[in-house]
Design a protein around this motif. Structure first.
Motif, PDB file in Angstrom:
ATOM      1  N   LEU A 341       6.876   0.089   1.761  1.00 59.88           N
ATOM      2  CA  LEU A 341       6.694  -1.375   2.229  1.00 59.88           C
ATOM      3  C   LEU A 341       7.176  -1.320   3.470  1.00 59.88           C
ATOM      4  CD1 LEU A 341       6.564  -3.033  -1.091  1.00 59.88           C
ATOM      5  CD2 LEU A 341       4.445  -2.478   0.228  1.00 59.88           C
ATOM      6  N   LYS A 342       8.580  -0.941   3.320  1.00 62.25           N
ATOM      7  CA  LYS A 342       9.438  -1.225   4.668  1.00 62.25           C
ATOM      8  C   LYS A 342       8.780  -0.526   5.890  1.00 62.25           C
ATOM      9  CE  LYS A 342      13.968  -2.344   3.454  1.00 62.25           C
ATOM     10  NZ  LYS A 342      14.780  -1.465   2.393  1.00 62.25           N
ATOM     11  N   GLU A 343       8.407   0.849   5.519  1.00 64.92           N
ATOM     12  CA  GLU A 343       7.735   1.728   6.651  1.00 64.92           C
ATOM     13  C   GLU A 343       6.468   1.196   7.321  1.00 64.92           C
ATOM     14  OE1 GLU A 343       7.558   6.379   6.778  1.00 64.92           O
ATOM     15  OE2 GLU A 343       6.000   5.416   5.543  1.00 64.92           O
ATOM     16  N   ARG A 344       5.851   0.165   6.586  1.00 66.57           N
ATOM     17  CA  ARG A 344       4.638  -0.293   6.904  1.00 66.57           C
ATOM     18  C   ARG A 344       4.813  -1.693   7.631  1.00 66.57           C
ATOM     19  NH1 ARG A 344       4.375   3.857   4.235  1.00 66.57           N
ATOM     20  NH2 ARG A 344       2.667   5.068   4.267  1.00 66.57           N
ATOM     21  N   GLY A 345       6.033  -2.351   7.455  1.00 66.14           N
ATOM     22  CA  GLY A 345       6.348  -3.634   7.947  1.00 66.14           C
ATOM     23  C   GLY A 345       5.888  -4.657   7.049  1.00 66.14           C
ATOM     24  N   LEU A 346       6.093  -4.270   5.557  1.00 64.37           N
ATOM     25  CA  LEU A 346       5.593  -5.254   4.644  1.00 64.37           C
ATOM     26  C   LEU A 346       6.739  -5.827   3.698  1.00 64.37           C
ATOM     27  CD1 LEU A 346       2.357  -3.164   3.714  1.00 64.37           C
ATOM     28  CD2 LEU A 346       2.438  -5.604   4.702  1.00 64.37           C
ATOM     29  N   GLU A 347       7.878  -6.042   4.278  1.00 63.35           N
ATOM     30  CA  GLU A 347       9.030  -6.018   3.522  1.00 63.35           C
ATOM     31  C   GLU A 347       8.771  -7.444   2.633  1.00 63.35           C
ATOM     32  OE1 GLU A 347      12.966  -5.313   5.531  1.00 63.35           O
ATOM     33  OE2 GLU A 347      11.539  -4.885   7.151  1.00 63.35           O
ATOM     34  N   MET A 348       9.393  -7.178   1.364  1.00 62.61           N
ATOM     35  CA  MET A 348       9.441  -8.387   0.261  1.00 62.61           C
ATOM     36  C   MET A 348      10.424  -8.366  -0.572  1.00 62.61           C
ATOM     37  SD  MET A 348       5.946  -6.899  -1.781  1.00 62.61           S
ATOM     38  CE  MET A 348       4.899  -6.480  -0.235  1.00 62.61           C
ATOM     39  N   ASP A 349      10.755  -9.339  -1.233  1.00 62.14           N
ATOM     40  CA  ASP A 349      11.701  -9.204  -2.257  1.00 62.14           C
ATOM     41  C   ASP A 349      11.605  -8.268  -3.402  1.00 62.14           C
ATOM     42  OD1 ASP A 349      10.241 -10.575  -4.337  1.00 62.14           O
ATOM     43  OD2 ASP A 349      10.505 -12.629  -3.346  1.00 62.14           O
ATOM     44  N   LYS A 350      12.622  -8.149  -4.231  1.00 68.28           N
ATOM     45  CA  LYS A 350      12.524  -7.292  -5.466  1.00 68.28           C
ATOM     46  C   LYS A 350      11.609  -7.619  -6.274  1.00 68.28           C
ATOM     47  CE  LYS A 350      15.960  -3.850  -5.021  1.00 68.28           C
ATOM     48  NZ  LYS A 350      15.397  -3.578  -3.899  1.00 68.28           N
ATOM     49  N   VAL A 351      11.068  -8.831  -6.562  1.00 69.51           N
ATOM     50  CA  VAL A 351      10.465  -9.196  -7.640  1.00 69.51           C
ATOM     51  C   VAL A 351       8.891  -8.921  -7.171  1.00 69.51           C
ATOM     52  CG1 VAL A 351       9.355 -11.191  -8.935  1.00 69.51           C
ATOM     53  CG2 VAL A 351      11.924 -10.943  -8.367  1.00 69.51           C
ATOM     54  N   LYS A 352       8.534  -9.195  -5.960  1.00 60.00           N
ATOM     55  CA  LYS A 352       7.246  -8.945  -5.369  1.00 60.00           C
ATOM     56  C   LYS A 352       6.967  -7.309  -5.269  1.00 60.00           C
ATOM     57  CE  LYS A 352       5.532 -12.867  -3.610  1.00 60.00           C
ATOM     58  NZ  LYS A 352       6.563 -14.175  -3.315  1.00 60.00           N
ATOM     59  N   ALA A 353       8.202  -6.752  -4.943  1.00 61.65           N
ATOM     60  CA  ALA A 353       8.091  -5.092  -4.796  1.00 61.65           C
ATOM     61  C   ALA A 353       7.771  -4.544  -6.140  1.00 61.65           C
ATOM     62  CB  ALA A 353       9.403  -4.651  -4.302  1.00 61.65           C
ATOM     63  N   SER A 371      -3.998   5.123  -1.703  1.00 59.23           N
ATOM     64  CA  SER A 371      -4.018   5.531  -0.360  1.00 59.23           C
ATOM     65  C   SER A 371      -2.948   4.758   0.167  1.00 59.23           C
ATOM     66  CB  SER A 371      -5.238   5.473   0.154  1.00 59.23           C
ATOM     67  OG  SER A 371      -5.821   4.145   0.045  1.00 59.23           O
ATOM     68  N   ASP A 372      -3.021   4.994   1.418  1.00 59.67           N
ATOM     69  CA  ASP A 372      -2.028   4.047   2.271  1.00 59.67           C
ATOM     70  C   ASP A 372      -2.720   2.584   2.491  1.00 59.67           C
ATOM     71  OD1 ASP A 372       0.119   5.220   3.303  1.00 59.67           O
ATOM     72  OD2 ASP A 372      -0.612   5.348   5.280  1.00 59.67           O
ATOM     73  N   ALA A 373      -4.042   2.629   2.693  1.00 57.93           N
ATOM     74  CA  ALA A 373      -4.919   1.311   2.950  1.00 57.93           C
ATOM     75  C   ALA A 373      -4.830   0.536   1.545  1.00 57.93           C
ATOM     76  CB  ALA A 373      -6.266   1.597   3.248  1.00 57.93           C
ATOM     77  N   LYS A 374      -4.755   1.287   0.576  1.00 57.93           N
ATOM     78  CA  LYS A 374      -4.794   0.543  -0.890  1.00 57.93           C
ATOM     79  C   LYS A 374      -3.456  -0.289  -0.979  1.00 57.93           C
ATOM     80  CE  LYS A 374      -6.757  -0.660  -4.491  1.00 57.93           C
ATOM     81  NZ  LYS A 374      -8.172  -1.488  -4.575  1.00 57.93           N
ATOM     82  N   LEU A 375      -2.507   0.635  -0.839  1.00 60.38           N
ATOM     83  CA  LEU A 375      -0.925   0.254  -0.913  1.00 60.38           C
ATOM     84  C   LEU A 375      -0.909  -1.103  -0.045  1.00 60.38           C
ATOM     85  CD1 LEU A 375       1.755   0.406  -2.338  1.00 60.38           C
ATOM     86  CD2 LEU A 375       2.405   1.565  -0.035  1.00 60.38           C
ATOM     87  N   LYS A 376      -1.492  -0.997   1.157  1.00 61.35           N
ATOM     88  CA  LYS A 376      -1.472  -2.379   1.818  1.00 61.35           C
ATOM     89  C   LYS A 376      -1.846  -3.519   1.418  1.00 61.35           C
ATOM     90  CE  LYS A 376      -1.430  -2.977   6.863  1.00 61.35           C
ATOM     91  NZ  LYS A 376      -2.590  -3.747   7.423  1.00 61.35           N
ATOM     92  N   GLU A 377      -3.194  -3.114   0.837  1.00 57.09           N
ATOM     93  CA  GLU A 377      -4.297  -4.048   0.433  1.00 57.09           C
ATOM     94  C   GLU A 377      -3.389  -4.832  -0.732  1.00 57.09           C
ATOM     95  OE1 GLU A 377      -7.944  -2.861  -0.370  1.00 57.09           O
ATOM     96  OE2 GLU A 377      -8.139  -4.015  -2.376  1.00 57.09           O
ATOM     97  N   SER A 386      -3.010 -13.235   4.668  1.00 57.81           N
ATOM     98  CA  SER A 386      -4.333 -12.949   4.947  1.00 57.81           C
ATOM     99  C   SER A 386      -4.571 -11.625   5.468  1.00 57.81           C
ATOM    100  CB  SER A 386      -4.953 -14.076   5.942  1.00 57.81           C
ATOM    101  OG  SER A 386      -5.174 -13.341   7.016  1.00 57.81           O
ATOM    102  N   ARG A 387      -5.683 -10.926   5.180  1.00 57.10           N
ATOM    103  CA  ARG A 387      -5.688  -9.482   5.645  1.00 57.10           C
ATOM    104  C   ARG A 387      -6.430  -9.531   7.088  1.00 57.10           C
ATOM    105  NH1 ARG A 387      -9.365  -6.967   1.932  1.00 57.10           N
ATOM    106  NH2 ARG A 387      -9.047  -5.024   3.272  1.00 57.10           N
ATOM    107  N   ASP A 388      -6.411 -10.706   7.632  1.00 48.56           N
ATOM    108  CA  ASP A 388      -7.145 -10.927   8.983  1.00 48.56           C
ATOM    109  C   ASP A 388      -6.286 -10.493  10.053  1.00 48.56           C
ATOM    110  OD1 ASP A 388      -9.741 -13.280   8.486  1.00 48.56           O
ATOM    111  OD2 ASP A 388      -9.179 -11.361   7.498  1.00 48.56           O
ATOM    112  N   SER A 389      -4.999  -9.930   9.897  1.00 46.78           N
ATOM    113  CA  SER A 389      -4.085  -9.495  10.963  1.00 46.78           C
ATOM    114  C   SER A 389      -4.487  -8.254  11.351  1.00 46.78           C
ATOM    115  CB  SER A 389      -2.647  -9.428  10.306  1.00 46.78           C
ATOM    116  OG  SER A 389      -2.601  -8.483   9.284  1.00 46.78           O
ATOM    117  N   ARG A 390      -5.685  -7.681  10.707  1.00 50.22           N
ATOM    118  CA  ARG A 390      -6.440  -6.391  11.158  1.00 50.22           C
ATOM    119  C   ARG A 390      -6.874  -6.847  12.381  1.00 50.22           C
ATOM    120  NH1 ARG A 390      -9.904  -4.100   6.841  1.00 50.22           N
ATOM    121  NH2 ARG A 390     -10.312  -6.492   6.552  1.00 50.22           N
TER     122      ARG A 390
END
Ligand code: KIV
Ligand code: ZN
Length: 508
Positions: A341-353, A371-377, A386-390
């Motif tokens: 998550l960190k590597e993909r700039g998706l840091e979050m707290d422990k509970v969410k992780a 896949s990477d895309a699935k993990l991000k999703e 929102s996923r509209d940052s794409r």
């Protein structure tokens, strides 16, 4: 170096070993493989960059194309010595020498099985033929390397006699082929020691992998003093293949402390080129060059790797031109997920992780790869972002194909603009790839560096995985991956994922 101390006791290991690469000759004898002269030239140039000492470029007597390939390779002015194969026949030797090679590799079988059933010759006749061929090749001014085909099934004393006849006739080095992979390490050690003693010349081995022992046998030959090792990239070759070059040179370097001229960082690139041009794909779990050779999924391993890579990596991936890959899946632990998550700039707290981890494990339990895309999703869903940052959205995608060709049509939304492109090519994947690149390149400078697609299934439910390496606007390289059922769609998604990564990272 790892075993230097043990090896200094009772072994006769040379300081340096020469690599005789036979990818373009024995490797090409892999059933179903045929290379054009252009393919061979491309591979030879890469083998030279890799630093092999001798390139066995082909067997010129077999066809006009083969003759042209060997001659074209000779004209390249490479640093490696160029060799060609010849039976103990004048015409074969002439075809090799006329192509312009430095070395001619003459061979004649010495085992009774081959003499009786294939050559229909007595042992005496064989010795005469070896002597005549070596003398003739020498008279044509080349370096001569003699191979006693099927050496490991040859009666020991007769084998030594044949090798001695070859060197007395002028052979510069001799080779012990384990033609049908019949040797075991202890036997190879013994044969090589005797051959060195009897001939006083550099000794080579040429091991086949019928019993899965080709690399072990080649290394045991080095233990007994062999100075030349025949090998192929990715271990391709007749039947189960030849000894794999990448495994041998890494083992020599890391475990034996024996020098070669190989530039290890060129290994992966060479392996991919050979896989692409021969169409012989590399098993995922193949040492050094397999997709999983530096991939880690299980929680315990990833935890170790994140502490120090040497916990579960005997060599650094960069050493052989590769990258480490941490994969999310059923066996992941919280450390992997945090890291990914960190590597993909998706840091979050422990509970969410932890929630992400549970979702990943649930997908794994359903037999799915994440896949990477699935993990991000998943991560974006959990943080409610929102996923509209794409930057890029696939608006429309269709492929129509028949037995000869395929047409793909793609519409992408890039920023505020919708771009549509169409392409015609020989297959749905090629047409989709080209339509996508046409569309994207109107907005950015995209360079596709590497592309791999695997489609595996033991059921009608095809499973595809694509991985691409690309750069956008001369950025560093990014990897895009996708999994799914349709090869063309998976290809498109992998590229979009890679572009998205490059674009997002240029923003941060
Ligand atoms: O496997 C073999 O014996 C060979 C010879 C031609 C050296 O490839
Ligand atoms: Zn062979």
């Amino acid at each position: 170096m790892a075993w230097r101390k043990i090896l200094s006791e009772g072994y006769n290991i040379p300081e340096r070993v020469s690599i005789f690469d036979t990818t373009l000759r024995d490797g090409e004898q892999t059933p179903g493989v045929a290379l054009t002269p252009e393919d061979k030239v491309e591979i030879a140039i890469q083998l030279d960059k890799l630093g092999v000492d001798i390139i066995e470029a082909g067997f010129p007597i077999t066809s006009k194309g083969e003759q042209k390939a060997v001659s074209d390779i000779c004209k390249l002015g490479l640093s490696a010595k160029i060799c060609a194969l010849a039976r103990c026949e004048k015409n074969d030797i002439d075809a090799a020498v006329d192509a312009g090679v430095d070395w001619v590799h003459v061979f004649l079988a010495t085992s009774d099985i081959h003499l009786k059933h294939k050559l229909r010759m007595t042992r005496e006749q064989a010795l005469t033929k070896i002597a005549e061929a070596v003398e003739y090749a020498k008279s044509r001014g080349v370096i001569v390397h003699y191979s006693a085909e099927d050496a490991t099934r040859t009666e020991h004393d007769f084998l030594m006699k044949a090798l001695k006849v070859a060197v007395d006739a002028g052979a510069d080095s001799v080779d012990i082929p384990d033609t049908v992979g019949f040797g075991i390490p202890a036997a190879i050690r013994r044969i090589v020691s005797s051959a060195k003693f009897v001939t006083g010349k550099p000794v080579a081995v040429h091991c086949h992998d019928d019993m899965g022992l080709a690399v072990a046998n080649s290394l045991s030959a080095v233990e007994a003093g062999a100075e030349i090792i025949h090998a192929t990239i990715n271990g391709i070759g007749e039947r189960a293949g030849n000894a794999s070059l990448e495994e041998i040179v890494v083992a020599l370097n890391m475990l034996y402390g024996v020098k070669t001229n190989i530039n290890l960082q060129e290994i992966y690139k060479t392996s991919r080129l050979v896989a692409k041009l021969t169409g012989v794909w590399i098993p995922k779990n193949k040492a050094i060059v397999g997709e999983n050779a530096f991939a880690h999924e299980s929680g315990i391993h990833v935890h170790g790797i994140l502490g120090s890579p040497e916990t579960y990596e005997p060599i650094a991936p960069e050493l052989v031109g590769r990258r480490r890959k941490i994969v999310a899946g059923k066996h992941s632990g919280i450390h992997s997920i945090d890291f990914l998550l960190k590597e993909r700039g998706l840091e979050m707290d422990k509970v969410k992780a932890r929630e992400v981890l549970e979702r990943v494990k649930a997908l794994g339990d359903m037999g799915m790869r994440v896949s990477d895309a699935k993990l991000k999703e998943i991560a974006e869903e959990i943080v409610g972002e929102s996923r509209d940052s794409r930057t890029i959205f696939l608006k429309e995608f269709s492929v129509v194909s028949n037995t000869n060709c395929a047409t793909a049509r793609i519409s992408l939304k890039i920023g505020d603009e919708v771009i549509t492109a169409e392409s015609l090519d020989h297959s749905p994947v090629a047409a989709s790839l080209s339509a996508l690149l046409n569309a994207v390149s109107r907005k950015m400078n995209i360079k596709l560096i590497d592309f791999r697609i695997d489609a595996t299934s033991y059921s009608p439910d095809l499973k595809c995985e694509a991985e691409v390496v690309l750069s956008v606007n001369n950025s560093q390289e990014y990897v895009g991956e996708a999994v799914g059922h349709d090869p063309a769609f998976v290809t498109v998604n992998a590229i979009i994922t890679g572009i998205e990564k490059a674009v997002q990272s240029s923003r941060s």
